[in-house]
Scaffold this active site. Structure first.
Site, mmCIF file in Angstrom:
data_model
loop_
_atom_site.group_PDB
_atom_site.id
_atom_site.type_symbol
_atom_site.label_atom_id
_atom_site.label_comp_id
_atom_site.label_asym_id
_atom_site.label_seq_id
_atom_site.Cartn_x
_atom_site.Cartn_y
_atom_site.Cartn_z
ATOM 1 N N ILE A 558 -7.814 0.671 -1.386
ATOM 2 C CA ILE A 558 -8.412 1.015 -0.088
ATOM 3 C C ILE A 558 -7.761 2.237 0.543
ATOM 4 C CG2 ILE A 558 -9.180 -1.334 0.418
ATOM 5 C CD1 ILE A 558 -6.690 -1.726 2.099
ATOM 6 N N GLY A 559 -6.770 2.828 -0.118
ATOM 7 C CA GLY A 559 -6.138 4.017 0.433
ATOM 8 C C GLY A 559 -5.053 4.525 -0.496
ATOM 9 N N GLY A 562 1.082 9.992 -0.004
ATOM 10 C CA GLY A 562 2.357 10.391 -0.573
ATOM 11 C C GLY A 562 3.280 9.223 -0.847
ATOM 12 N N PHE A 563 3.204 8.157 -0.023
ATOM 13 C CA PHE A 563 4.084 7.025 -0.218
ATOM 14 C C PHE A 563 3.607 6.114 -1.348
ATOM 15 C CE2 PHE A 563 5.240 7.763 4.329
ATOM 16 C CZ PHE A 563 6.570 8.037 4.081
ATOM 17 N N GLY A 564 2.333 6.135 -1.647
ATOM 18 C CA GLY A 564 1.818 5.266 -2.686
ATOM 19 C C GLY A 564 0.366 4.924 -2.429
ATOM 20 N N SER A 565 -0.117 3.913 -3.129
ATOM 21 C CA SER A 565 -1.500 3.472 -3.021
ATOM 22 C C SER A 565 -1.552 2.110 -2.354
ATOM 23 C CB SER A 565 -2.152 3.389 -4.404
ATOM 24 O OG SER A 565 -2.127 4.659 -5.036
ATOM 25 N N VAL A 566 -2.666 1.849 -1.658
ATOM 26 C CA VAL A 566 -2.843 0.601 -0.926
ATOM 27 C C VAL A 566 -4.018 -0.152 -1.525
ATOM 28 C CG1 VAL A 566 -3.141 -0.433 1.358
ATOM 29 C CG2 VAL A 566 -2.020 1.785 1.142
ATOM 30 N N LYS A 580 0.846 -2.364 -0.486
ATOM 31 C CA LYS A 580 1.194 -0.963 -0.708
ATOM 32 C C LYS A 580 2.121 -0.894 -1.920
ATOM 33 C CE LYS A 580 2.137 1.527 2.848
ATOM 34 N NZ LYS A 580 0.994 2.439 2.873
ATOM 35 N N ASP A 677 5.640 10.319 11.198
ATOM 36 C CA ASP A 677 4.332 10.695 10.641
ATOM 37 C C ASP A 677 3.218 10.065 11.474
ATOM 38 O OD1 ASP A 677 2.650 12.057 8.962
ATOM 39 O OD2 ASP A 677 2.693 10.562 7.365
#
Length: 898
Positions: A558-559, A562-566, A580, A677
């Protein structure tokens, strides 16, 4: 006979010369003192410590013994000396060269030299100054004391150049002719009448008011005083006092914003001083020319019960004609003149940090102080939540390590958490409830001598079973180390996600199978020699297999960012979560320990406007996953920019909710957390009107060597504060700037960026301008309605729009120190505080950027590639810049624990 006569004459001449020198030594210079000059308090015993007088002797500079004015029996009070400016007649200190630890003792020397003033102990191993004036732009010619009370270092021809002035560095007193500037350090009370080092109370000048504060709690505001009159809505730039009253002035130093006139003003020639005394009272003093103590022309708060501590902690203060009285509320019947009131049933009151103990969290209770008892500082505080039931307020306090209790108002359903320290309580409306966190009384211990039977019971009932348990544990450990299990089966307490976070740290001390034998997804696992990591206070711990099953093999993305995928997931208890999967590695045992410690910190941060961390997974060097509550409407950017239009009341709720969440991160939890952020992608919504900040603390989880995953900076283009680009210290005001940009996007319904592509040709005129610059221009013209999203078709309250725009522009001030705090931003947005007036001279850079004259991007910045900006977890990708600012981790560490 001649020689004896000459001898006697010579002795007489020498005696007269010595007497003349001694007499000259006791003569106090007037107005000027010239370097070099060194002294201790012993040098001026004959002159009561005074070494410099003003021309009319109204004021004197002295090495001042604060304890000498009282019949103090303590030897310590008699030995404490301070470098002070005194009102000569009453010997009242009006300025003191002091920071914590700068007391002048016998060996400490006050030195005046060409470089300035210094207090130091030359006998110390490392004679670092206890206090000194800053580096000056030219040599000092003299120290000057004026009849206004101003002490100044002067230089240049005819001593005409002021190099340093005590008026620019007030301590606890503001004199007539002196101003307290907005952004300058506040007035601070002295610790006591005998100790002039900084105390607990402060007079803080904000952009819209003057506040008395105890720690972080406000207990009086000039604007709320019955005698205060508001003359304009200009931003407050300075504060001054004269014989008629107190004035908050605009930037031109002529127009008044607020004025407070004294009920019986003294003569116009009187010397006035505004002094914050050690009790917390702010007093207007008339400093007379004759002997005697100063007289009080006005004081605030009006009575002692308006102070934070007129009585011991939790005592009930009741004002009366002959002063206030102190007593314990009925629920707190035990009274101690030093320790305050305690629960009658023997319960132990919580102290900051005690609720972080897992055992305490399972046993705590709340003591109600009864209806009609309130807490004064909540009058000026912003509620932590509004509209929730008292049980939600209780749970919020329970999850906060610094929370000592809570106040709940039935009329507005408002919840106020009481943090860090507690003062006395006072009478309030019947609809107010005050609840104090406590632990049950400790179990009583039996007294009496031991018997042979009791010894046998201890040996066979406790010692032998304990020894047997240790032996069995060692045997099981050896067997587990020899045989590595292949797959760790799901446990009901962990896999379901239903366990409470404070029950789970014990899972970390279980077999290494939970962290070493589960497949990591890339063929790597934690080695057998890795030390077990024991971190108290962790949220629910999931296995990788749990989350793989919950997300159906990480199928529903769903997203990403830079931090990763959700990924969307569903736990066995049928609750929906967002998982996440972070793009970082653990980096060995130490890295894993740091990761788990940060998880414990983030897991303990609970607020209605912050996304809740349900749990985590830390297996193998590359498996770091965070499990959050699911927000079914997605992120604000999806709803605002790409979805159906968001009506104005909903937008205002988003503004207020997001501001409250950030204010809690900055000042409500036990550690200050900088988000770094803030942007619409990190503000999540649900279909019940919930507004929550996401990804707080993730920048802190990233180590400096991992920051290259998205940028050497912490943030996203378009929301970066100017200090990121100027190598300036990063504070919570960087988040305030980013939030200001978000507010403007909420008003407009589009991105602020100049490169935003219009949806249609008809919208092209709206996107050709850099919107913050346009907002500044229309603000100056009062044309707020033209800034609103055209899709609302006029369905917006123009007064509310004006308030949001003004707050946003205040957040965008180029000077970080002149931006409001997030708690003030929250209060201005929800209407509990008037919106400040933006300072146009601090916003000119927006026009320059809009015209392309300056670039608010760092060197080497590259736009993210297309398609990498989706979902609710977006962080702009960028090439590494040659400029490397301090990381967000450093900014948080500098803030220290709260």
């Amino acid at each position: 006979m001649a020689p004896p006569l000459l001898f006697r004459l010579s002795r007489l001449i020498l005696l007269l010369l010595s007497l003349a020198v001694a007499a000259a030594a006791r003569i106090v210079p007037v107005q000027y003192l010239y370097p070099p000059f060194n002294l201790t308090y012993l040098n001026f015993i004959d002159t009561n410590g005074v070494f410099l007088l003003s021309p009319a002797a109204n004021f004197s500079a002295a090495v001042y013994n604060a304890g000498a004015t009282e019949a103090a029996s303590s030897d310590d009070s008699q030995s404490r000396y301070f470098f002070s400016v005194l009102h000569t007649a009453s010997r009242t200190p009006v300025w003191t060269a002091t920071t914590a630890g700068s007391t002048i003792l016998e060996s400490v020397v006050l030195s005046l030299s060409a470089t300035g003033l210094t207090l130091l102990d030359p006998s110390a191993a490392r004679p670092d100054p206890a206090w000194s004036t800053p580096r000056l732009r030219q040599p000092v010619a003299a120290l000057r004391l004026l009849d206004t009370g101003e002490l100044a270092l002067v230089g240049g021809r005819d001593n005409a150049t002021t190099l340093w002035s005590s008026f620019d560095h007030p301590t606890d007193t503001l004199l007539h002719g002196q101003t307290l500037r907005f952004g300058a350090p506040p007035l601070s009370s002295s610790a006591s009448d005998h100790d002039l080092s900084p105390g607990a109370y402060h007079l803080v000048l904000t952009g819209g008011d003057a506040l008395l504060q105890w720690g972080s709690l406000t207990y009086w505001a000039l604007s709320s005083d019955p005698a205060a009159v508001q003359d304009s809505s200009h931003p407050v730039a300075s504060m001054a006092i004269n014989a008629s009253g107190i004035y908050l002035l605009a930037d031109n130093a002529r127009d008044t914003v607020y004025r407070l006139l004294f009920p019986s003003p003294p003569a116009a020639t009187a010397i006035m001083g505004l002094k914050l005394d050690p009790s917390g009272h702010l007093r207007a003093l008339t400093l007379t020319a004759g002997a005697g103590a100063p007289t009080t022309a006005w004081a605030a708060p009006a009575n002692d019960c308006g102070l934070p501590l007129p009585c011991p902690a939790l005592s009930l203060c009741t004002p009366g004609g002959n002063g206030s009285t102190c007593m314990c509320p009925d629920a707190l019947s035990t009274y101690s003149s030093k320790g305050g009131c305690t629960p009658a049933d023997g319960s132990v009151l919580a102290v900051p940090g005690s609720s972080c103990d897992a055992d305490n969290q399972q046993r705590y209770r709340y003591v109600s102080l009864g209806a009609g008892i309130g807490y004064l500082p909540t009058r000026f505080a912003v509620p932590d939540t509004s509209g929730d039931a008292p049980t939600a307020c209780r749970d919020l306090c329970s999850a906060n390590c610094s929370c000592l209790g809570f106040l709940y108002k039935n009329s507005s359903r408002s919840c106020f958490l009481l943090r860090d320290q507690m003062g006395s309580v006072s009478r309030a409306d019947a609809g107010v409830g005050l609840f104090i966190k406590a632990l049950p009384p400790p179990a009583p211990q039996r007294r009496g001598s031991s018997s042979p039977l009791s010894l046998i019971t201890i040996v066979f009932g406790i010692v032998l079973p304990a020894v047997a348990a240790v032996l069995i544990s060692l045997l099981l450990y050896a067997m587990l180390k020899k045989r590595r299990p292949q797959v760790l089966k799901k446990k009901k307490s962990g896999g379901g996600g239903g366990g409470s976070w404070f029950k789970l740290p014990a899972m970390l001390s279980s077999s290494r199978a939970s962290s070493s034998s589960v497949p990591s997804g890339d063929g790597e696992g934690v080695g057998e020699d890795e030390d077990d990591v024991l971190i108290p206070g962790l949220p629910t711990r999931f296995t990788f297999a749990d989350l793989d099953a919950a997300t159906d093999g990480f199928k529903w993305q769903i997203g990403c960012g830079g931090f990763g995928s959700v990924f969307r997931g569903e736990l066995p208890d049928r609750s929906t979560v967002a998982v996440k999967r972070m793009n970082v590695g653990l980096g060995g045992t130490q890295g894993r320990r740091e990761f788990l410690t940060e998880i414990a910190v983030i897991g303990n941060v609970h607020h209605v406007n912050l996304v809740k961390l349900r749990g985590f997974c830390a297996e193998g060097p590359r498996q770091q996953l965070l499990v959050y509550e699911f927000m079914n409407r997605g992120s604000l950017d999806q709803v605002l920019f790409r979805g159906a239009k968001l009506e104005w009341p909903a937008r205002l709720r988003v503004c207020v909710g997001a501001a409250r969440g950030l204010a809690y991160l900055h000042g409500g939890c036990d550690r200050k957390i900088l988000h770094c952020d803030v942007k619409p992608e990190n503000i999540l919504l649900d279909d019940r009107g919930g507004v929550k900040i996401a990804d707080f603390g993730l920048a802190k989880l990233m180590s400096p060597d991992q920051s290259g995953l998205f940028t050497t900076m912490r943030g996203t283009r378009g929301y970066l504060a100017p200090e990121w680009l100027m190598n300036a210290p990063i504070t919570d005001k960087a988040d305030v700037y980013s939030f200001g940009m978000v507010l403007l996007e909420i008003v407009r319904g589009r991105k602020n960026s100049k490169k935003h592509q219009p949806a249609t040709a008809e919208d092209d005129h709206e996107t050709s301008e850099y919107f913050p610059a346009l907002a500044l221009e229309l603000h100056e013209q009062g044309r707020y309605a033209e800034l609103v999203d055209a899709r609302l078709e006029g369905r917006a309250d123009v007064a509310e729009v004006a308030r949001v725009v003004r707050v946003a522009l205040c957040c965008l001030h180029e000077d970080a120190a002149l931006r409001p705090s997030m708690s003030v931003v929250s209060a201005m947005l929800d209407g509990t505080m008037d919106a400040g007036e933006p300072r146009v001279e601090l916003l000119r850079y927006l026009r320059m950027y809009g015209r392309g004259l300056v670039d608010l991007r760092p060197a080497g910045w590259m736009d993210p590639p297309p398609g990498n900006n989706k979902g609710s977890d977006t962080t702009a990708a960028a090439a590494s810049s040659s400029w490397s600012p301090p990381s967000c981790v450093s900014a948080q560490q500098l803030s220290g624990p709260r």
